[in-house]
Design an enzyme around this catalytic site. Structure first.
Site, PDB file in Angstrom:
ATOM      1  N   ILE A 309       0.846  -1.201   0.000  1.00  0.00           N
ATOM      2  CA  ILE A 309       0.000   0.000   0.000  1.00  0.00           C
ATOM      3  C   ILE A 309       0.878   1.248   0.000  1.00  0.00           C
ATOM      4  O   ILE A 309       0.644   2.202  -0.757  1.00  0.00           O
ATOM      5  CB  ILE A 309      -0.942  -0.002   1.219  1.00  0.00           C
ATOM      6  CG1 ILE A 309      -1.919  -1.182   1.160  1.00  0.00           C
ATOM      7  CG2 ILE A 309      -1.720   1.316   1.307  1.00  0.00           C
ATOM      8  CD1 ILE A 309      -2.703  -1.406   2.449  1.00  0.00           C
ATOM      9  N   GLN A 312       2.494   1.839  -3.392  1.00  0.00           N
ATOM     10  CA  GLN A 312       1.529   2.406  -4.339  1.00  0.00           C
ATOM     11  C   GLN A 312       1.308   3.890  -4.063  1.00  0.00           C
ATOM     12  O   GLN A 312       1.166   4.694  -4.979  1.00  0.00           O
ATOM     13  CB  GLN A 312       0.200   1.649  -4.245  1.00  0.00           C
ATOM     14  CG  GLN A 312      -0.962   2.274  -4.998  1.00  0.00           C
ATOM     15  CD  GLN A 312      -0.772   2.290  -6.500  1.00  0.00           C
ATOM     16  OE1 GLN A 312       0.000   1.503  -7.039  1.00  0.00           O
ATOM     17  NE2 GLN A 312      -1.469   3.188  -7.189  1.00  0.00           N
ATOM     18  N   GLU A 313       1.316   4.250  -2.786  1.00  0.00           N
ATOM     19  CA  GLU A 313       1.064   5.644  -2.411  1.00  0.00           C
ATOM     20  C   GLU A 313       2.259   6.550  -2.707  1.00  0.00           C
ATOM     21  O   GLU A 313       2.094   7.645  -3.252  1.00  0.00           O
ATOM     22  CB  GLU A 313       0.725   5.721  -0.913  1.00  0.00           C
ATOM     23  CG  GLU A 313      -0.617   5.132  -0.529  1.00  0.00           C
ATOM     24  CD  GLU A 313      -1.786   6.002  -0.980  1.00  0.00           C
ATOM     25  OE1 GLU A 313      -1.555   7.130  -1.455  1.00  0.00           O
ATOM     26  OE2 GLU A 313      -2.929   5.546  -0.866  1.00  0.00           O
ATOM     27  N   SER A 314       3.460   6.122  -2.334  1.00  0.00           N
ATOM     28  CA  SER A 314       4.602   7.048  -2.349  1.00  0.00           C
ATOM     29  C   SER A 314       5.890   6.481  -2.928  1.00  0.00           C
ATOM     30  O   SER A 314       6.893   7.194  -2.958  1.00  0.00           O
ATOM     31  CB  SER A 314       4.900   7.487  -0.913  1.00  0.00           C
ATOM     32  OG  SER A 314       5.357   6.370  -0.135  1.00  0.00           O
ATOM     33  N   TYR A 439      -6.003   1.230  -8.507  1.00  0.00           N
ATOM     34  CA  TYR A 439      -5.304   1.380  -7.229  1.00  0.00           C
ATOM     35  C   TYR A 439      -5.248   0.049  -6.481  1.00  0.00           C
ATOM     36  O   TYR A 439      -4.177  -0.401  -6.050  1.00  0.00           O
ATOM     37  CB  TYR A 439      -6.031   2.436  -6.402  1.00  0.00           C
ATOM     38  CG  TYR A 439      -5.521   2.651  -5.002  1.00  0.00           C
ATOM     39  CD1 TYR A 439      -4.417   3.453  -4.761  1.00  0.00           C
ATOM     40  CD2 TYR A 439      -6.175   2.088  -3.909  1.00  0.00           C
ATOM     41  CE1 TYR A 439      -3.959   3.676  -3.469  1.00  0.00           C
ATOM     42  CE2 TYR A 439      -5.730   2.301  -2.614  1.00  0.00           C
ATOM     43  CZ  TYR A 439      -4.623   3.101  -2.403  1.00  0.00           C
ATOM     44  OH  TYR A 439      -4.179   3.316  -1.116  1.00  0.00           O
TER      45      TYR A 439
END
Length: 493
Positions: A309, A312-314, A439
């Protein structure tokens, strides 16, 4: 790789034919000499399988895999415990069945006519095609007559009969080597490592292995889609196959097979070489410094999923910032950070702790009808596009006669939330559902790559240590004095 899917027509046809064949035997499960009676008498169902990312593996010291989960449910259905034997290659699997060391082979095996001469096939639960695999950077063959190196296939595999048929029909000069000590996955590993030129594997296994070894690529299909099935002994008494038929029908009606298909296969269809290589490089270069934080704060979910997660975010950048103002490893908004007592969003530990707590909160909000192992996907969709829009997607799914508690059914409705003819029917209106879909799918792919890559690294380390131990045993160390004065170390005559 083409999109994987259930071949429902093929599955239905095989199931009907099997039902007709077994119909006379279905009523007498309780007979004194039938296989089901033997299984119940000993109190255990014995399966033989192989280690692979789809059939059977361990994660967090617990068994997992599509075949394992189905076999465990079948054992529960029969009221017995499951006993699993893991074999190093396919040939040993079929020896287990021939020698009555196993009741069932549950190992992602292709339905094959040659095998039916000695064994019986059960119902099918997904389909694959056989494909030729080579390594990126080498010449891509156009067909089996264009091979520039050695083709190696696994002993006991269905690929051998396919090659024999093709050789007789089209390429009389076609030749190949047979590996007796490696599984098809092991040969895929060998292609990735440059140790062999080509192998043949099924489309699902290739798709899974590409997440760990992106240098693997498909040249062409060898066959059309074929059913994957379990195998049993060929006996006059068909009670075991009859019970399997009833079980698979029940699992299909209850949506269990569809859920397992989504869990293990639903995110395998698309592959991005560059993105996968970049992610694997980050595992080596960036993850070691922050791994302990994911392990520390992953409470309700596996730490590798929390890490996926965050990537995927940063991309694991604590200073990451988006145009909308979200920041940090978990890309938290200012208001979300404040609610989680995160004072510095660019502090990796605070961000990971806050993101984990927020994800736990979102999972708890997911409607209770959603199965435990699917709640995280609903929570992630809500995390990305908003909880209210996730509820809209469930309502739209129900309106279209789908199952609102099934992620497989709901996820295909997410992109509809950006289309007026659909979002006009919802309570909360337009949403970027296609982004939420991508996502969640990306996170699942990253998790798959991370789990597989770490397991592969551990396996290689274990092999290295075993080889070193064997070497030490063959050449034991000697005392320094003895090494310097070998003659004096000898016993006197």
């Amino acid at each position: 790789m083409k999109r994987l899917r259930f071949n429902y027509l093929l599955i239905g046809l095989i199931t009907v034919l099997l039902a007709l064949a077994l119909w006379p035997s279905i009523p007498w499960y309780g007979g004194s000499t039938d296989r089901i009676a033997q299984i119940k008498s000993r109190g255990e169902l014995r399966i033989s399988t192989i280690n692979s990312p789809l059939t059977y593996y361990t994660v967090n010291q617990s068994p997992a895999g599509m075949d394992y989960e189905l076999a465990k449910r079948f054992a529960d259905y029969l009221g017995v415990r499951l006993v699993v034997t893991v074999r190093p290659n396919l040939a040993d699997l079929f020896d287990d069945l021939a020698d009555d060391k196993a009741d069932i082979l549950a190992a992602g095996l292709i339905y094959n006519r040659e095998r039916l001469k000695r064994f019986r096939a059960g119902p099918s639960y997904y389909s694959v095609s056989q494909q030729l695999v080579y390594r990126i950077g080498t010449s891509r063959p156009k067909n089996l007559g264009d091979l520039k190196g050695r083709l190696t296939v696994a002993s006991g595999s269905a690929y051998l009969s396919s090659l024999r048929e093709i050789k007789d029909r089209q390429y009389p000069d076609l030749d190949w080597a047979v590996s007796t000590d490696r599984t098809p996955d092991g040969l895929l590993q060998a292609v990735a490592d440059g140790k062999i030129d080509y192998t043949i594997a099924d489309s699902v296994s290739i798709g899974l292995m590409q997440r760990i070894h992106p240098q693997l690529t498909v040249a062409f299909d060898i066959t059309e889609e074929e059913a994957v099935t379990w195998y049993t002994q060929q006996e006059a008494n068909d009670s075991l196959n009859a019970a399997m038929l009833d079980f698979f029908s029940k699992m299909s009606e209850e949506g269990v097979i569809a859920r397992l298909d989504e869990k293990y296969l639903g995110h395998v269809g698309t592959f991005d070489y560059v993105d996968t290589r970049t992610f694997l490089r980050s595992i080596d270069e960036t993850l070691p410094d922050i791994r302990r934080l994911f392990e520390k704060y992953a409470k309700k979910i596996d730490w590798r999923l929390l890490a996926a997660i965050s990537y995927q975010e940063s991309h694991w950048d604590p200073l990451a910032t988006s145009p909308t103002g979200v920041r940090g490893m978990m890309m938290l908004t200012r208001s979300t950070a404040d609610s989680l007592n995160v004072s510095d969003r660019t502090d990796a530990e605070q961000s990971i702790r806050g993101g984990s707590e927020y994800m736990t909160h979102m999972m708890e909000k997911v409607p209770s009808g959603v199965p435990e192992d699917e709640r995280i996907w609903f929570a992630l969709a809500a995390y990305n596009m908003g909880y209210a829009h996730m509820l809209d997607a469930r309502k739209l799914t129900e309106k279209q006669k789908g199952d609102p508690n099934s992620w497989a059914d709901v996820k295909v409705r997410l992109p509809m939330l950006s289309q007026k003819r659909y979002y006009s029917q919802t309570t909360y209106g337009y949403a970027r559902g296609h982004e939420a879909y991508a996502y969640v799918e990306n996170i699942r792919k990253y998790q798959l790559s991370l789990v597989g890559y770490l397991q592969d690294r551990e396996r290689k380390l274990a092999q290295k240590m075993a080889a070193e131990a064997e070497l030490r045993q063959a050449y034991p160390a000697v005392e320094p004095d003895a090494a310097l004065n070998p003659v004096s170390a000898l016993p006197l005559p």
